[in-house]
Design a protein around this motif. Sequence first.
Motif, short mmCIF file in Angstrom:
data_model
loop_
_atom_site.label_atom_id
_atom_site.label_comp_id
_atom_site.label_asym_id
_atom_site.label_seq_id
_atom_site.Cartn_x
_atom_site.Cartn_y
_atom_site.Cartn_z
N ASP A 66 0.86 -1.19 0.00
CA ASP A 66 0.00 0.00 0.00
C ASP A 66 0.89 1.23 0.00
N GLU A 67 1.23 1.68 -1.20
CA GLU A 67 2.12 2.83 -1.34
C GLU A 67 1.40 3.92 -2.12
N PRO A 68 1.52 5.18 -1.68
CA PRO A 68 0.87 6.27 -2.42
C PRO A 68 1.47 6.42 -3.81
N GLY A 69 0.62 6.76 -4.73
CA GLY A 69 1.07 6.93 -6.11
C GLY A 69 0.53 8.23 -6.68
N VAL A 70 0.66 8.37 -7.97
CA VAL A 70 0.19 9.57 -8.65
C VAL A 70 -1.34 9.51 -8.71
N THR A 71 -1.99 10.61 -8.33
CA THR A 71 -3.45 10.67 -8.36
C THR A 71 -3.90 11.80 -9.27
N LEU A 72 -5.17 11.80 -9.59
CA LEU A 72 -5.72 12.84 -10.44
C LEU A 72 -5.86 14.14 -9.66
N THR A 73 -5.70 15.25 -10.36
CA THR A 73 -6.02 16.53 -9.74
C THR A 73 -7.54 16.68 -9.73
N THR A 74 -8.04 17.63 -8.98
CA THR A 74 -9.47 17.87 -8.94
C THR A 74 -10.01 18.16 -10.34
N GLU A 75 -9.30 18.98 -11.09
CA GLU A 75 -9.74 19.33 -12.44
C GLU A 75 -9.79 18.10 -13.34
#
Length: 99
Positions: A66-75
Amino acid sequence: MSEITPERVAHLASLARIALTDAEIEQLTGELGAIVDSVAKVQEVATPDVPATSHPIPLTGGLRADEPGVTLTTEEALAGAPDHDGSRFRVTAILGEEQ
């Protein structure tokens, strides 16, 4: 010999409030009897020296780290939304609670 009888099936059906025809009771009596007989056969060979298992083959590698990755921006997340207010998705109210 199975301990499932038509009377027992009819009784269980009435407890479960399931309406069964005589033909369905006969069919279920045979099917449930076969299940009970099969379980009895398995219990005959299940001895204390045989360890219980949940899977015949050990399972490994089912989870990733469980590692954080790239996520979408709000836009980016709202870009394909049919309706939004700039920072959140906008959906119609449900259960008659119009706002």
